[in-house]
Design a protein around this motif. Structure first.
Motif, short mmCIF file in Angstrom:
data_model
loop_
_atom_site.label_atom_id
_atom_site.label_comp_id
_atom_site.label_asym_id
_atom_site.label_seq_id
_atom_site.Cartn_x
_atom_site.Cartn_y
_atom_site.Cartn_z
N ALA A 299 1.05 -1.10 -0.02
CA ALA A 299 0.25 0.05 0.07
C ALA A 299 0.96 1.61 0.25
CB ALA A 299 -0.94 0.31 0.78
N GLU A 300 1.72 1.22 0.94
CA GLU A 300 3.33 2.34 1.14
C GLU A 300 3.32 2.36 -0.36
OE1 GLU A 300 5.01 6.01 2.47
OE2 GLU A 300 3.10 4.93 2.75
N SER A 301 4.15 1.60 -1.37
CA SER A 301 4.92 1.60 -2.40
C SER A 301 3.83 2.22 -3.68
CB SER A 301 5.37 0.38 -2.98
OG SER A 301 5.57 0.01 -3.91
N ARG A 302 2.42 1.60 -3.43
CA ARG A 302 1.53 2.13 -4.33
C ARG A 302 1.26 3.71 -4.18
NH1 ARG A 302 -2.85 -1.32 -7.19
NH2 ARG A 302 -1.36 -3.26 -7.78
N ARG A 303 1.47 4.17 -2.73
CA ARG A 303 0.91 5.97 -2.57
C ARG A 303 2.32 6.71 -3.29
NH1 ARG A 303 1.96 9.62 0.05
NH2 ARG A 303 3.70 8.37 1.32
N GLN A 304 3.15 6.02 -2.64
CA GLN A 304 4.45 7.22 -3.32
C GLN A 304 4.60 6.67 -4.93
OE1 GLN A 304 8.18 4.86 -1.70
NE2 GLN A 304 7.24 5.49 0.64
N ASN A 305 4.01 5.81 -5.76
CA ASN A 305 3.93 5.56 -7.15
C ASN A 305 2.63 6.42 -7.25
OD1 ASN A 305 6.94 4.03 -6.76
ND2 ASN A 305 5.38 1.91 -7.00
N ARG A 306 1.97 6.47 -6.99
CA ARG A 306 0.77 7.08 -7.08
C ARG A 306 0.91 8.60 -6.94
NH1 ARG A 306 -4.65 7.36 -8.06
NH2 ARG A 306 -5.48 9.73 -6.81
N ALA A 307 2.18 9.16 -5.92
CA ALA A 307 2.22 10.13 -5.73
C ALA A 307 2.90 11.01 -6.95
CB ALA A 307 2.90 10.74 -4.47
N ALA A 308 4.37 10.35 -6.97
CA ALA A 308 5.41 10.10 -7.94
C ALA A 308 5.23 10.67 -9.91
CB ALA A 308 7.04 9.82 -8.43
N ALA A 309 4.37 9.69 -9.67
CA ALA A 309 2.78 9.42 -11.30
C ALA A 309 2.22 11.27 -11.30
CB ALA A 309 2.20 9.23 -11.31
N LYS A 310 1.52 11.52 -9.79
CA LYS A 310 0.85 12.55 -9.95
C LYS A 310 1.83 14.23 -10.54
CE LYS A 310 -2.44 15.04 -7.47
NZ LYS A 310 -4.03 14.30 -6.41
N ARG A 311 3.07 13.96 -9.58
CA ARG A 311 4.03 15.42 -10.13
C ARG A 311 4.35 14.83 -11.40
NH1 ARG A 311 5.64 12.69 -4.72
NH2 ARG A 311 7.34 12.18 -5.82
N ALA A 312 4.53 14.33 -12.26
CA ALA A 312 5.33 13.54 -13.18
C ALA A 312 3.88 14.07 -14.71
CB ALA A 312 5.74 12.72 -13.70
N GLY A 313 2.26 14.75 -13.71
CA GLY A 313 1.85 14.06 -14.97
C GLY A 313 1.12 13.15 -16.00
N THR A 314 2.26 12.29 -15.60
CA THR A 314 1.50 10.83 -15.90
C THR A 314 0.62 9.82 -15.53
OG1 THR A 314 3.25 9.62 -14.84
CG2 THR A 314 3.85 10.58 -17.10
N LEU A 315 -0.27 10.53 -14.00
CA LEU A 315 -0.64 9.47 -13.66
C LEU A 315 -1.92 9.30 -14.56
CD1 LEU A 315 -1.63 8.67 -10.37
CD2 LEU A 315 -3.07 10.77 -9.88
N LYS A 316 -2.35 7.70 -13.60
CA LYS A 316 -3.29 6.97 -14.59
C LYS A 316 -4.59 6.88 -13.97
CE LYS A 316 -0.02 4.29 -17.55
NZ LYS A 316 0.06 3.11 -17.82
N GLU A 317 -5.19 8.36 -14.18
CA GLU A 317 -7.16 7.90 -13.25
C GLU A 317 -7.60 7.26 -14.44
OE1 GLU A 317 -7.05 8.73 -10.56
OE2 GLU A 317 -6.12 11.18 -10.91
N ASP A 318 -8.29 5.69 -13.66
CA ASP A 318 -9.51 5.02 -14.64
C ASP A 318 -10.22 4.50 -13.94
OD1 ASP A 318 -6.92 3.58 -12.68
OD2 ASP A 318 -6.86 2.52 -14.04
N GLY A 319 -10.08 5.59 -12.26
CA GLY A 319 -12.08 4.95 -11.72
C GLY A 319 -13.16 5.41 -11.70
N VAL A 320 -14.32 5.79 -10.82
CA VAL A 320 -15.46 6.70 -11.10
C VAL A 320 -15.01 8.27 -11.07
CG1 VAL A 320 -17.50 5.93 -10.60
CG2 VAL A 320 -16.31 4.40 -11.56
N ARG A 321 -15.62 8.98 -11.90
CA ARG A 321 -15.76 10.24 -11.42
C ARG A 321 -16.76 11.18 -10.92
NH1 ARG A 321 -12.24 14.82 -15.14
NH2 ARG A 321 -12.08 16.36 -13.73
N ILE A 322 -16.66 11.30 -9.66
CA ILE A 322 -17.71 11.92 -9.46
C ILE A 322 -18.13 13.12 -9.35
CG2 ILE A 322 -19.76 11.17 -7.35
CD1 ILE A 322 -19.06 8.62 -7.36
#
Length: 549
Positions: A299-322
């Motif tokens: 969980a911590e590894s995914r959190r860090q990877n997600r944060a790094a991807a967000k900073r780089a502008g490469t975050l893959k948002e593939d959930g549900v948008r509300i």
């Protein structure tokens, strides 16, 4: 029951051994033999931490010059330990005598080059059993229409557990561990090899088996559990210890564990005391790996990877948008399944095996192109997923061994590159699935949902391999591993004049000897022949490990 081939094999070896002079048993106290303790390995009164390499095929080379040059090149790199197959089981009588005619040469030359040899006594994998027997049900891992490479080219074509099972007329892979007849035959063979090299300080250890587990090419019975594999290791380790007090007995497992399985050798507070801390420092308490820790780390590894991807502008948002916000994205989900590397489904509990009294050190392996060590993170590329999950696996394996209080060695690591893809043969296959442009194979086995059709872009390029190997060596060093071994060494310009093994032909002109052919050493997708960059990385890793001994 077709016993003749195995009896012939043992008898042939016995006839060779009979010519050897009798040897007196040297005691473990002799400083020329490698010994193990909670602090690691030592030899000649000095600690030994090492970088090593694998050459399962080395005893099959016909030329002494080739063996010598191979070992010299390895020694010049700073590598201290090699790992080879000390078996070559057959079901027919070879035309050219025993297959072990050069094993003694390897041991003697290794000693002269200052190298130590891990001798692996059998292999879990022998997919060829289903291509040579009419009674077996063909495995989906065997493609009958594809021509297999010559014998001994692949690491899984030296016989092994399933050949024993087949020759004794049994059906299940795990009969190798439970059949008294097979155990007796294997111990007979083991005794001949062990006694032959009883007093050789070049032998680092007797590795009981490569990658032992409940499943192989043949079917597995429903009664095979982690305790089945652990008990076999305990029995074989005790057997070798009873006839050889000079050498360490080691496990050659892939490092798979079972955090919740019952233990035959449970860790107790007095079983593995930690070394006394340095003055002014607190004693570090090492605890066994747990399911909760594994899930928390992921969980911590995914959190860090997600944060790094967000900073780089490469975050893959593939959930549900509300209401303009993303929720329940796949990148935030962490499976509650810890997967086959740590749930006991392979029948292996490496921590329990390591705690067997007669086991001197444990092992694990890193082959992320064949095993999944964690669920894939969608914010990482396939290659990045392989490298990152491997680094975590190294840390977890080191922690598990530290909890027992014995050394652990990464006895094989490798990344398949795109340039090596045409030669890549997974350990339970008999053919290279990428040998043609249209070939497509199922990706790594492991976690639910992780299987998918893979392409060449899922494999490392040369730069990825260099980065990955450097990271593996650095992590192994910092995690306190006693040894780190690359898989596998490779060389071109080998001269081959024997039909014992047919290697890849390179050129027949300008041969160094009459009748000789210039060849390349075997390559199952991991060879580093003609790869000076990787050899330099291994040299640098060896220097770093030696400095931290």
């Amino acid at each position: 029951m077709r016993l003749f081939p195995f009896f012939w094999l043992v008898a042939s070896i016995c006839s060779c051994l009979a010519a050897a002079p009798p040897r007196a048993i040297a005691k473990r106290g002799s400083s020329s033999f490698v010994s193990s303790s909670s602090a690691g390995f030592s030899v000649n009164g000095s600690p030994l931490r090492f970088v090593g390499t694998n050459l399962y095929w080395l005893p099959t080379l016909d030329s002494n010059d080739d063996i010598w040059n191979m070992l010299k090149n390895i020694s010049d790199t700073g590598i201290k330990v090699i790992r080879i197959w000390a078996f070559n089981d057959v079901d027919t009588i070879p035309e050219n005598g025993t297959w072990f005619q050069n094993l003694t040469t390897v041991i003697q030359m290794a000693e002269q080059q200052g190298l130590y040899v891990i001798m692996s006594l059998t292999n879990n994998w022998y997919p060829f059993v289903n291509t040579t027997t009419a009674t077996s049900t063909p495995s989906p891992d065997v493609l009958a229409t594809v021509t297999s490479p010559p014998r001994n080219t692949l690491s899984n074509d030296y016989g092994g557990m399933d050949l024993y099972v087949n020759q004794f007329g049994l059906q299940n892979h795990d009969a190798f561990y439970t059949s008294n007849e097979i155990l007796t035959a294997f111990q007979n063979y083991t005794q001949q090899i062990v006694l032959r090299y009883l007093n050789s300080p070049a032998v680092f250890s007797w590795e009981l088996a490569n990658d032992a587990r409940c499943n192989g090419t043949l079917p597995t019975s429903p009664t095979c559990t982690t305790q089945t594999i652990t008990q076999w290791h305990a029995e074989m380790a005790a057997f070798i210890a009873s006839i050889d007090s000079n050498h360490i007995v080691s496990a050659g497992t892939s490092g798979f564990q079972c955090t919740d399985c019952p233990k035959l050798y449970p860790i107790t507070p007095t079983a593995s005391p930690t070394p006394s801390p340095a003055p002014g420092k607190k004693r570090n308490k090492v605890t066994p790996l747990t399911k909760e820790q594994i899930i928390r780390q992921r969980a911590e590894s995914r959190r860090q990877n997600r944060a790094a991807a967000k900073r780089a502008g490469t975050l893959k948002e593939d959930g549900v948008r509300i209401r303009g916000r993303w929720v329940s994205t796949a990148t935030r989900e962490v499976s509650s399944s810890i997967g086959p590397t740590t749930d006991g489904s392979t029948g292996v509990d490496s921590q329990d095996i390591l705690n067997i009294p007669n086991i001197g050190f444990g092992s694990f392996q890193v082959f992320p192109d064949q095993n999944s060590y964690a669920p894939d993170d969608p914010n990482l590329s396939p290659v990045q997923n392989k490298i990152q999950s491997s680094l975590t696996w190294i840390q977890q394996s080191a922690q598990s061994a530290a909890a027992v209080g014995k050394p652990v060695v990464l006895n094989g690591f490798g990344l398949v590159t795109q340039s090596n893809l045409n030669d890549f043969v997974p350990f339970n296959l008999t053919y290279a699935p990428y040998a043609s442009d249209t070939a497509v194979v199922t990706a790594r086995s492991g976690f639910a949902g992780s299987k998918r059709q893979s392409s060449s872009s899922d494999y490392a390029d040369d730069s990825d391999q260099e980065s990955g190997y450097s990271s593996f060596l650095q992590m192994g060093n910092s995690a306190g591993l006693a040894g780190v071994m690359q898989y596998q060494w490779g060389s071109t310009g080998v001269t081959q004049t024997s039909s014992t093994i047919q290697l890849d032909e390179l050129d027949t002109t300008n041969s160094p000897a009459s009748g000789a052919t210039l060849v390349a050493s075997p390559n199952d997708g991991y060879s580093i022949a003609n790869n000076p960059a990787i050899q330099q990385i291994l040299q640098q890793g060896a220097q770093a490990m030696a400095q931290n001994s």
